[in-house]
Design a protein around this motif. Structure first.
Motif, mmCIF file in Angstrom:
data_model
loop_
_atom_site.group_PDB
_atom_site.id
_atom_site.type_symbol
_atom_site.label_atom_id
_atom_site.label_comp_id
_atom_site.label_asym_id
_atom_site.label_seq_id
_atom_site.Cartn_x
_atom_site.Cartn_y
_atom_site.Cartn_z
ATOM 1 N N PHE A 64 7.200 -17.085 -0.558
ATOM 2 C CA PHE A 64 7.306 -16.576 0.812
ATOM 3 C C PHE A 64 8.623 -15.832 1.013
ATOM 4 N N GLU A 65 9.188 -15.374 -0.078
ATOM 5 C CA GLU A 65 10.408 -14.573 -0.013
ATOM 6 C C GLU A 65 10.072 -13.145 -0.453
ATOM 7 N N LEU A 66 10.326 -12.811 -1.697
ATOM 8 C CA LEU A 66 10.068 -11.463 -2.206
ATOM 9 C C LEU A 66 8.608 -11.021 -2.038
ATOM 10 N N PRO A 67 7.617 -11.893 -2.262
ATOM 11 C CA PRO A 67 6.231 -11.444 -2.061
ATOM 12 C C PRO A 67 5.918 -10.977 -0.636
ATOM 13 N N MET A 68 6.662 -11.429 0.353
ATOM 14 C CA MET A 68 6.397 -10.944 1.720
ATOM 15 C C MET A 68 6.675 -9.444 1.809
ATOM 16 N N LEU A 69 7.704 -8.981 1.115
ATOM 17 C CA LEU A 69 7.981 -7.544 1.081
ATOM 18 C C LEU A 69 6.874 -6.805 0.343
ATOM 19 N N PHE A 70 6.313 -7.450 -0.677
ATOM 20 C CA PHE A 70 5.189 -6.888 -1.422
ATOM 21 C C PHE A 70 3.966 -6.722 -0.517
ATOM 22 N N PHE A 71 3.648 -7.769 0.239
ATOM 23 C CA PHE A 71 2.495 -7.682 1.144
ATOM 24 C C PHE A 71 2.684 -6.546 2.157
ATOM 25 N N LEU A 72 3.887 -6.442 2.664
ATOM 26 C CA LEU A 72 4.162 -5.411 3.665
ATOM 27 C C LEU A 72 4.040 -4.009 3.074
ATOM 28 N N VAL A 73 4.658 -3.768 1.927
ATOM 29 C CA VAL A 73 4.622 -2.419 1.360
ATOM 30 C C VAL A 73 3.200 -2.038 0.946
ATOM 31 N N CYS A 74 2.429 -2.988 0.454
ATOM 32 C CA CYS A 74 1.032 -2.689 0.103
ATOM 33 C C CYS A 74 0.243 -2.284 1.342
ATOM 34 N N THR A 75 0.461 -2.998 2.421
ATOM 35 C CA THR A 75 -0.221 -2.668 3.674
ATOM 36 C C THR A 75 0.205 -1.294 4.176
ATOM 37 N N LEU A 76 1.495 -1.030 4.135
ATOM 38 C CA LEU A 76 1.998 0.267 4.600
ATOM 39 C C LEU A 76 1.493 1.411 3.725
ATOM 40 N N LEU A 77 1.438 1.198 2.430
ATOM 41 C CA LEU A 77 0.912 2.237 1.538
ATOM 42 C C LEU A 77 -0.560 2.516 1.841
ATOM 43 N N TYR A 78 -1.305 1.465 2.124
ATOM 44 C CA TYR A 78 -2.723 1.648 2.463
ATOM 45 C C TYR A 78 -2.878 2.401 3.792
ATOM 46 N N VAL A 79 -2.135 1.978 4.783
ATOM 47 C CA VAL A 79 -2.253 2.562 6.132
ATOM 48 C C VAL A 79 -1.861 4.040 6.136
ATOM 49 N N THR A 80 -0.917 4.407 5.297
ATOM 50 C CA THR A 80 -0.443 5.798 5.278
ATOM 51 C C THR A 80 -1.090 6.626 4.168
ATOM 52 N N ALA A 81 -2.140 6.076 3.547
ATOM 53 C CA ALA A 81 -2.861 6.760 2.457
ATOM 54 C C ALA A 81 -1.939 7.099 1.292
ATOM 55 N N GLY A 82 -1.042 6.164 0.985
ATOM 56 C CA GLY A 82 -0.102 6.376 -0.113
ATOM 57 C C GLY A 82 -0.475 5.667 -1.404
ATOM 58 N N VAL A 83 -1.664 5.106 -1.454
ATOM 59 C CA VAL A 83 -2.081 4.374 -2.646
ATOM 60 C C VAL A 83 -2.570 5.363 -3.700
ATOM 61 N N ASN A 84 -2.063 5.201 -4.912
ATOM 62 C CA ASN A 84 -2.535 5.986 -6.054
ATOM 63 C C ASN A 84 -2.520 5.082 -7.287
ATOM 64 N N HIS A 85 -2.867 5.624 -8.428
ATOM 65 C CA HIS A 85 -2.957 4.810 -9.644
ATOM 66 C C HIS A 85 -1.609 4.211 -10.045
ATOM 67 N N VAL A 86 -0.545 4.950 -9.864
ATOM 68 C CA VAL A 86 0.789 4.443 -10.209
ATOM 69 C C VAL A 86 1.145 3.262 -9.309
ATOM 70 N N VAL A 87 0.908 3.407 -8.028
ATOM 71 C CA VAL A 87 1.194 2.334 -7.063
ATOM 72 C C VAL A 87 0.420 1.073 -7.426
ATOM 73 N N VAL A 88 -0.858 1.219 -7.717
ATOM 74 C CA VAL A 88 -1.680 0.051 -8.055
ATOM 75 C C VAL A 88 -1.185 -0.600 -9.350
ATOM 76 N N ALA A 89 -0.807 0.207 -10.328
ATOM 77 C CA ALA A 89 -0.287 -0.340 -11.595
ATOM 78 C C ALA A 89 1.013 -1.114 -11.354
ATOM 79 N N VAL A 90 1.907 -0.551 -10.561
ATOM 80 C CA VAL A 90 3.176 -1.236 -10.265
ATOM 81 C C VAL A 90 2.910 -2.521 -9.483
ATOM 82 N N ALA A 91 1.956 -2.483 -8.572
ATOM 83 C CA ALA A 91 1.606 -3.680 -7.797
ATOM 84 C C ALA A 91 1.099 -4.779 -8.730
ATOM 85 N N TRP A 92 0.239 -4.420 -9.680
ATOM 86 C CA TRP A 92 -0.257 -5.422 -10.637
ATOM 87 C C TRP A 92 0.878 -5.976 -11.499
ATOM 88 N N LEU A 93 1.794 -5.121 -11.912
ATOM 89 C CA LEU A 93 2.934 -5.600 -12.710
ATOM 90 C C LEU A 93 3.794 -6.565 -11.905
#
Length: 139
Positions: A64-93
């Motif tokens: 509930f520390e660093l992953p909260m920033l992860f949840f937020l940035v993933c949501t923001l990337l989705y909302v702003t249509a910023g998701v691409n293959h690189v983003v998804v790969a980095v998210a999985w890593l």
């Protein structure tokens, strides 16, 4: 599956990790009480909690520390249509680094390994935020 919604699979995997750690904490705490090494009141104050469950409790706090920033940035990337293959790969890593970090934390708890895994997750999380900023700038 559209790439835009692919960002939610690493998010789901991270949430699954949190649930796994909750189950492990319950198992270790119940085991300590059955073995007589702890009583229910020992879990009120983490300082007196037995080590096997205390490390899991600390690992849970970490989710509930660093992953909260992860949840937020993933949501923001989705909302702003910023998701691409690189983003998804980095998210999985990032999620893989969190699984590895949690595994070390609740097993050997070797600080040197745990620290390296944390730093790699931190860098990956920072990278997601950097990718988000670049997306917003339209670069």
């Amino acid at each position: 599956m559209p790439i835009s919604t692919a960002i939610f699979w690493p998010v789901i995997a991270q949430v699954a990790l949190i649930h796994l750690i909750y189950f492990l904490m319950l198992k270790r705490r119940s085991g300590a009480m059955r073995a007589g090494t702890a009583k229910a009141s020992d879990f009120w104050v983490p300082a007196i909690e037995p080590e096997p469950s205390a490390t899991v409790a600390r690992s849970l706090i970490n989710q509930f520390e660093l992953p909260m920033l992860f949840f937020l940035v993933c949501t923001l990337l989705y909302v702003t249509a910023g998701v691409n293959h690189v983003v998804v790969a980095v998210a999985w890593l990032f999620v893989l680094s969190r699984y590895a970090h949690a595994w070390v934390h609740v097993t050997s708890n070797r600080l040197r390994i745990r620290q390296r895994l944390f730093v790699s997750g931190f860098v990956l999380n920072f990278s997601l935020w950097l990718l988000f900023a670049i997306h917003l700038l339209g670069i």
